[in-house]
Design a protein around this motif. Sequence first.
Motif, mmCIF file in Angstrom:
data_model
loop_
_atom_site.group_PDB
_atom_site.id
_atom_site.type_symbol
_atom_site.label_atom_id
_atom_site.label_comp_id
_atom_site.label_asym_id
_atom_site.label_seq_id
_atom_site.Cartn_x
_atom_site.Cartn_y
_atom_site.Cartn_z
ATOM 1 N N ASN A 36 0.785 -1.263 -0.012
ATOM 2 C CA ASN A 36 0.032 0.134 0.068
ATOM 3 C C ASN A 36 0.812 1.481 -0.062
ATOM 4 N N ASN A 37 2.226 1.101 -0.444
ATOM 5 C CA ASN A 37 3.006 2.427 -0.628
ATOM 6 C C ASN A 37 2.365 3.347 -1.664
ATOM 7 N N GLU A 38 2.150 4.780 -1.509
ATOM 8 C CA GLU A 38 1.564 5.710 -2.187
ATOM 9 C C GLU A 38 2.125 5.802 -3.644
ATOM 10 N N THR A 39 3.516 5.198 -3.619
ATOM 11 C CA THR A 39 4.024 5.382 -5.132
ATOM 12 C C THR A 39 4.608 3.986 -5.323
ATOM 13 N N ARG A 40 5.939 3.881 -5.400
ATOM 14 C CA ARG A 40 6.796 2.654 -5.762
ATOM 15 C C ARG A 40 7.040 1.948 -4.268
ATOM 16 N N GLY A 41 6.644 0.802 -3.957
ATOM 17 C CA GLY A 41 7.360 -0.019 -3.081
ATOM 18 C C GLY A 41 7.993 -1.202 -3.742
ATOM 19 N N THR A 42 8.654 -2.096 -2.556
ATOM 20 C CA THR A 42 9.380 -3.191 -3.005
ATOM 21 C C THR A 42 8.809 -4.613 -2.845
ATOM 22 N N LEU A 43 7.605 -4.818 -2.341
ATOM 23 C CA LEU A 43 6.958 -5.959 -1.937
ATOM 24 C C LEU A 43 7.026 -6.898 -2.988
ATOM 25 N N GLY A 44 6.583 -6.283 -4.254
ATOM 26 C CA GLY A 44 6.316 -7.189 -5.477
ATOM 27 C C GLY A 44 7.733 -7.657 -5.920
ATOM 28 N N TRP A 45 8.926 -7.043 -5.658
ATOM 29 C CA TRP A 45 10.016 -7.373 -6.309
ATOM 30 C C TRP A 45 10.737 -8.384 -5.191
ATOM 31 N N ARG A 46 10.325 -8.495 -4.088
ATOM 32 C CA ARG A 46 10.793 -9.365 -3.184
ATOM 33 C C ARG A 46 9.980 -10.752 -3.026
ATOM 34 N N GLY A 47 8.755 -10.758 -3.851
ATOM 35 C CA GLY A 47 8.099 -11.700 -3.753
ATOM 36 C C GLY A 47 8.813 -13.098 -5.001
ATOM 37 N N VAL A 48 7.970 -14.107 -5.001
ATOM 38 C CA VAL A 48 8.323 -15.030 -6.115
ATOM 39 C C VAL A 48 7.942 -14.337 -7.534
ATOM 40 N N PRO A 49 8.853 -14.424 -8.668
ATOM 41 C CA PRO A 49 8.519 -13.868 -9.828
ATOM 42 C C PRO A 49 7.261 -14.467 -10.314
ATOM 43 N N THR A 50 6.594 -13.590 -11.095
ATOM 44 C CA THR A 50 5.339 -14.089 -12.051
ATOM 45 C C THR A 50 5.577 -13.634 -13.432
ATOM 46 N N GLU A 51 4.640 -14.060 -14.443
ATOM 47 C CA GLU A 51 4.816 -13.711 -15.775
ATOM 48 C C GLU A 51 4.263 -12.252 -15.965
ATOM 49 N N HIS A 52 3.318 -11.872 -15.006
ATOM 50 C CA HIS A 52 2.841 -10.462 -15.349
ATOM 51 C C HIS A 52 3.281 -9.523 -14.304
ATOM 52 N N HIS A 53 3.322 -8.231 -14.611
ATOM 53 C CA HIS A 53 3.945 -7.204 -13.875
ATOM 54 C C HIS A 53 2.647 -6.140 -13.534
ATOM 55 N N LYS A 60 -5.696 -9.945 5.416
ATOM 56 C CA LYS A 60 -4.723 -9.016 4.386
ATOM 57 C C LYS A 60 -3.621 -8.508 5.243
ATOM 58 N N VAL A 61 -2.550 -8.561 4.782
ATOM 59 C CA VAL A 61 -1.215 -8.233 5.466
ATOM 60 C C VAL A 61 -0.727 -6.974 4.735
ATOM 61 N N ILE A 62 -0.852 -5.741 5.441
ATOM 62 C CA ILE A 62 -0.517 -4.698 4.310
ATOM 63 C C ILE A 62 0.574 -3.999 4.669
ATOM 64 N N ASP A 63 1.477 -3.735 3.795
ATOM 65 C CA ASP A 63 2.825 -3.300 3.969
ATOM 66 C C ASP A 63 2.756 -1.644 3.577
ATOM 67 N N THR A 64 3.111 -0.917 4.349
ATOM 68 C CA THR A 64 2.733 0.619 3.979
ATOM 69 C C THR A 64 3.813 1.417 3.654
ATOM 70 N N GLY A 65 3.697 2.541 3.121
ATOM 71 C CA GLY A 65 5.072 3.619 2.961
ATOM 72 C C GLY A 65 5.532 4.372 4.124
ATOM 73 N N ASN A 66 6.125 5.264 3.803
ATOM 74 C CA ASN A 66 6.887 6.210 5.108
ATOM 75 C C ASN A 66 6.359 7.375 5.388
ATOM 76 N N ASN A 67 5.230 7.627 4.629
ATOM 77 C CA ASN A 67 4.499 8.936 4.887
ATOM 78 C C ASN A 67 3.249 8.759 5.853
#
Length: 246
Positions: free
Chosen positions: A34-51, A120-127
């Motif tokens: 739930n980062n308001e712009t760009r977070g890194t959760l997607g990068w740290r997970g197992v890769p998938t075919e779609h983005h 739902k486990v919600i990762d947040t931003g820094n603001n």
Amino acid sequence: MVNLKGGAHKTTASLMIAATLGVTRGGNVLAWDNNETRGTLGWRGVPTEHHRTAVDLLHDIETLRSPSASNADLDPYVRPQGEMRFDILASDEDPGSAALIDDRAFGELDEALSRFYRIKVIDTGNNVRASNWLAAVKSADQLVIISTVREDTFNAAAWMIDEPRATGLGEQVDHAVTILSHSSKGKFDPTLRSRLLAHFGAHTRAVAEVPYEQQFVDGTHLDWNRVSKATKKAWLDATALIVDGL
């Protein structure tokens, strides 16, 4: 998962809690960046075919609002994590994008996703003043404060506790669970550790500690089979404290 400083292990905690819940409970778990712009959760997970990300899902939200919608309609947007039995909804990953998730967008996504996921486990931003950050904290059944055993992340978390209290969310803080994550192998200040335990023990419902884990330092995607037994046990204990508050 909240702390206003980057590098506080929010994303690591989100992954480990979601994986622990998925493995232990058998699915129906979403880790949501739930980062308001760009977070890194997607990068740290197992890769998938779609983005695709939360922004794409928001554009097509009417699909999930249909009475006939099913989990299959989520497949083009979430990223399944295999044997860990949870999914990831990534934040926007386009560096040139101007898309933002605000409080209204969070609410629409949250309502739709709640039809398909028990937890739902919600990762947040820094603001702390971002509207989507506040919306996530207000709606949370269980606030989880993350801090490494370092002065800077401790100070960021301690300051953050004051902000929700000042905006009428003191009950969320009182009910919160704090997780202290050791970011260096065998290297921490015992006096600082005692200060953190005392501070968060006085301000939140429960405090858990999780050990240093080399895999987390690498910054690669989470590989459940490489996580040590001691680390899995510590995160199981921490997750149990969280579930106690649901």
